[in-house]
Design a protein around this motif. Sequence first.
Motif, PDB file in Angstrom:
ATOM      1  N   LYS A  49      64.672  34.274  73.284  1.00 17.47           N
ATOM      2  CA  LYS A  49      63.459  34.972  72.831  1.00 17.47           C
ATOM      3  C   LYS A  49      63.527  36.494  72.997  1.00 17.47           C
ATOM      4  O   LYS A  49      62.771  37.218  72.359  1.00 17.47           O
ATOM      5  CB  LYS A  49      62.229  34.425  73.551  1.00 17.47           C
ATOM      6  CG  LYS A  49      62.234  34.651  75.050  1.00 17.47           C
ATOM      7  CD  LYS A  49      61.068  33.931  75.707  1.00 17.47           C
ATOM      8  CE  LYS A  49      61.068  34.136  77.211  1.00 17.47           C
ATOM      9  NZ  LYS A  49      59.974  33.381  77.861  1.00 17.47           N
ATOM     10  N   GLY A  50      64.430  36.966  73.832  1.00 20.04           N
ATOM     11  CA  GLY A  50      64.554  38.413  74.015  1.00 20.04           C
ATOM     12  C   GLY A  50      65.701  39.040  73.246  1.00 20.04           C
ATOM     13  O   GLY A  50      66.029  40.211  73.457  1.00 20.04           O
ATOM     14  N   LEU A  51      66.296  38.282  72.314  1.00 18.56           N
ATOM     15  CA  LEU A  51      67.446  38.799  71.562  1.00 18.56           C
ATOM     16  C   LEU A  51      67.042  39.878  70.560  1.00 18.56           C
ATOM     17  O   LEU A  51      65.993  39.801  69.922  1.00 18.56           O
ATOM     18  CB  LEU A  51      68.149  37.671  70.814  1.00 18.56           C
ATOM     19  CG  LEU A  51      68.930  36.644  71.639  1.00 18.56           C
ATOM     20  CD1 LEU A  51      69.566  35.615  70.718  1.00 18.56           C
ATOM     21  CD2 LEU A  51      69.996  37.336  72.485  1.00 18.56           C
ATOM     22  N   TYR A  52      67.929  40.855  70.415  1.00 15.84           N
ATOM     23  CA  TYR A  52      67.780  41.916  69.406  1.00 15.84           C
ATOM     24  C   TYR A  52      69.154  42.192  68.807  1.00 15.84           C
ATOM     25  O   TYR A  52      70.180  41.929  69.437  1.00 15.84           O
ATOM     26  CB  TYR A  52      67.254  43.209  70.033  1.00 15.84           C
ATOM     27  CG  TYR A  52      65.792  43.188  70.396  1.00 15.84           C
ATOM     28  CD1 TYR A  52      64.819  43.602  69.487  1.00 15.84           C
ATOM     29  CD2 TYR A  52      65.373  42.755  71.651  1.00 15.84           C
ATOM     30  CE1 TYR A  52      63.474  43.600  69.828  1.00 15.84           C
ATOM     31  CE2 TYR A  52      64.028  42.739  71.996  1.00 15.84           C
ATOM     32  CZ  TYR A  52      63.088  43.164  71.085  1.00 15.84           C
ATOM     33  OH  TYR A  52      61.755  43.147  71.416  1.00 15.84           O
ATOM     34  N   GLY A  53      69.167  42.735  67.622  1.00 14.82           N
ATOM     35  CA  GLY A  53      70.410  43.166  67.004  1.00 14.82           C
ATOM     36  C   GLY A  53      70.553  42.673  65.580  1.00 14.82           C
ATOM     37  O   GLY A  53      69.961  41.665  65.187  1.00 14.82           O
ATOM     38  N   ASP A  54      71.354  43.394  64.805  1.00 14.58           N
ATOM     39  CA  ASP A  54      71.611  43.014  63.415  1.00 14.58           C
ATOM     40  C   ASP A  54      72.784  42.048  63.286  1.00 14.58           C
ATOM     41  O   ASP A  54      73.021  41.503  62.208  1.00 14.58           O
ATOM     42  CB  ASP A  54      71.906  44.271  62.573  1.00 14.58           C
ATOM     43  CG  ASP A  54      70.691  45.182  62.460  1.00 14.58           C
ATOM     44  OD1 ASP A  54      69.559  44.649  62.476  1.00 14.58           O
ATOM     45  OD2 ASP A  54      70.869  46.409  62.370  1.00 14.58           O
ATOM     46  N   HIS A  55      73.531  41.842  64.352  1.00  8.62           N
ATOM     47  CA  HIS A  55      74.684  40.946  64.285  1.00  8.62           C
ATOM     48  C   HIS A  55      74.203  39.507  64.053  1.00  8.62           C
ATOM     49  O   HIS A  55      73.129  39.107  64.509  1.00  8.62           O
ATOM     50  CB  HIS A  55      75.523  41.035  65.552  1.00  8.62           C
ATOM     51  CG  HIS A  55      74.772  40.692  66.807  1.00  8.62           C
ATOM     52  ND1 HIS A  55      73.856  41.541  67.399  1.00  8.62           N
ATOM     53  CD2 HIS A  55      74.803  39.578  67.596  1.00  8.62           C
ATOM     54  CE1 HIS A  55      73.343  40.984  68.471  1.00  8.62           C
ATOM     55  NE2 HIS A  55      73.908  39.783  68.617  1.00  8.62           N
ATOM     56  N   LEU A  56      75.015  38.751  63.337  1.00  7.78           N
ATOM     57  CA  LEU A  56      74.629  37.389  62.984  1.00  7.78           C
ATOM     58  C   LEU A  56      74.943  36.407  64.105  1.00  7.78           C
ATOM     59  O   LEU A  56      75.977  36.504  64.770  1.00  7.78           O
ATOM     60  CB  LEU A  56      75.340  36.958  61.703  1.00  7.78           C
ATOM     61  CG  LEU A  56      74.967  37.735  60.434  1.00  7.78           C
ATOM     62  CD1 LEU A  56      75.756  37.223  59.236  1.00  7.78           C
ATOM     63  CD2 LEU A  56      73.465  37.651  60.164  1.00  7.78           C
ATOM     64  N   VAL A  57      74.018  35.472  64.286  1.00 10.71           N
ATOM     65  CA  VAL A  57      74.185  34.434  65.299  1.00 10.71           C
ATOM     66  C   VAL A  57      73.838  33.083  64.683  1.00 10.71           C
ATOM     67  O   VAL A  57      73.213  33.007  63.623  1.00 10.71           O
ATOM     68  CB  VAL A  57      73.287  34.686  66.530  1.00 10.71           C
ATOM     69  CG1 VAL A  57      73.674  35.976  67.239  1.00 10.71           C
ATOM     70  CG2 VAL A  57      71.818  34.711  66.125  1.00 10.71           C
ATOM     71  N   LEU A  58      74.237  32.031  65.387  1.00 10.91           N
ATOM     72  CA  LEU A  58      73.854  30.689  64.972  1.00 10.91           C
ATOM     73  C   LEU A  58      72.481  30.360  65.560  1.00 10.91           C
ATOM     74  O   LEU A  58      71.921  31.129  66.344  1.00 10.91           O
ATOM     75  CB  LEU A  58      74.896  29.677  65.462  1.00 10.91           C
ATOM     76  CG  LEU A  58      76.329  29.898  64.968  1.00 10.91           C
ATOM     77  CD1 LEU A  58      77.258  28.846  65.565  1.00 10.91           C
ATOM     78  CD2 LEU A  58      76.390  29.859  63.448  1.00 10.91           C
ATOM     79  N   ALA A  59      71.942  29.216  65.191  1.00 14.36           N
ATOM     80  CA  ALA A  59      70.596  28.845  65.630  1.00 14.36           C
ATOM     81  C   ALA A  59      70.493  28.692  67.138  1.00 14.36           C
ATOM     82  O   ALA A  59      69.398  28.789  67.698  1.00 14.36           O
ATOM     83  CB  ALA A  59      70.168  27.553  64.942  1.00 14.36           C
ATOM     84  N   ASP A  60      71.622  28.460  67.818  1.00 11.41           N
ATOM     85  CA  ASP A  60      71.592  28.336  69.273  1.00 11.41           C
ATOM     86  C   ASP A  60      71.822  29.669  69.983  1.00 11.41           C
ATOM     87  O   ASP A  60      71.862  29.735  71.208  1.00 11.41           O
ATOM     88  CB  ASP A  60      72.619  27.311  69.752  1.00 11.41           C
ATOM     89  CG  ASP A  60      74.060  27.738  69.447  1.00 11.41           C
ATOM     90  OD1 ASP A  60      74.266  28.801  68.835  1.00 11.41           O
ATOM     91  OD2 ASP A  60      74.983  26.980  69.824  1.00 11.41           O
ATOM     92  N   GLY A  61      71.993  30.727  69.210  1.00  8.87           N
ATOM     93  CA  GLY A  61      72.174  32.058  69.779  1.00  8.87           C
ATOM     94  C   GLY A  61      73.614  32.485  69.953  1.00  8.87           C
ATOM     95  O   GLY A  61      73.887  33.644  70.284  1.00  8.87           O
ATOM     96  N   SER A  62      74.558  31.588  69.729  1.00  9.09           N
ATOM     97  CA  SER A  62      75.974  31.956  69.858  1.00  9.09           C
ATOM     98  C   SER A  62      76.400  32.799  68.655  1.00  9.09           C
ATOM     99  O   SER A  62      75.853  32.652  67.559  1.00  9.09           O
ATOM    100  CB  SER A  62      76.842  30.706  69.973  1.00  9.09           C
ATOM    101  OG  SER A  62      76.689  29.880  68.830  1.00  9.09           O
ATOM    102  N   PRO A  63      77.378  33.693  68.853  1.00 13.44           N
ATOM    103  CA  PRO A  63      77.809  34.555  67.751  1.00 13.44           C
ATOM    104  C   PRO A  63      78.357  33.751  66.568  1.00 13.44           C
ATOM    105  O   PRO A  63      79.034  32.739  66.756  1.00 13.44           O
ATOM    106  CB  PRO A  63      78.919  35.413  68.383  1.00 13.44           C
ATOM    107  CG  PRO A  63      78.653  35.342  69.855  1.00 13.44           C
ATOM    108  CD  PRO A  63      78.080  33.983  70.112  1.00 13.44           C
ATOM    109  N   ALA A  64      78.030  34.188  65.376  1.00 14.06           N
ATOM    110  CA  ALA A  64      78.529  33.525  64.171  1.00 14.06           C
ATOM    111  C   ALA A  64      79.938  34.027  63.870  1.00 14.06           C
ATOM    112  O   ALA A  64      80.189  35.234  63.865  1.00 14.06           O
ATOM    113  CB  ALA A  64      77.607  33.797  62.993  1.00 14.06           C
TER     114      ALA A  64
END
Length: 201
Positions: A49-64
């Motif tokens: 819930k505290g994530l920010y950034g333009d980088h893409l991630v998966l639905a679980d928050g791990s980097p895409a």
Amino acid sequence: MLHDPETAVTKWDTAIRNLAVFAALAAIFEGTHDTADQWAQRGADAVNKGLYGDHLVLADGSPASPQDIADPLVRTMSATTLGRISAARHVLCYGAVQTAATLTVTRALGFRPRPAALLAGAAINLGTHLIIDRRRPLLRLAVRVGKGDYVKACTVVRAEGKAADSGGPGTALFELDQALHRTIGLAAAAVSAALAVRNTR
């Protein structure tokens, strides 16, 4: 000047009733806070819930990965988007628990507050909860009121070799988060109570 004893008693009764409604709502909001904020919160939402950034991630928050991004069947989104979704989902769940408890207790005790009264309190609690749980606004407030050193000093290392956590349980930011939620809960209870007893004096 003579005072009407009956009028004085009526005003006293009204004040006691108003305080009782406020106390009941404040107790419900406080009593359900930890359950709604901790037990009812999805683990993934707490983490993301505290994530920010333009980088893409998966639905679980791990980097895409590049493969994830290229695959049309894999859902990716910006970190900021996931942070907003996670915070909103948590806040809606929080509101559902708190509202259900409020309706259950008040109805069981024979009091039916106006829907507008409950909605006003919920709007205050949920709107501010969403802002606070996105973390950056809370951190900016903490720094502005002179709590920046406290936030920096009180962090937690969850595992050897991992970076210090500055916002989860055991940290200064988490304690400030909880304190603010609870204080706002009192304000929300006061507003709800005031609306609940309006025109019933």
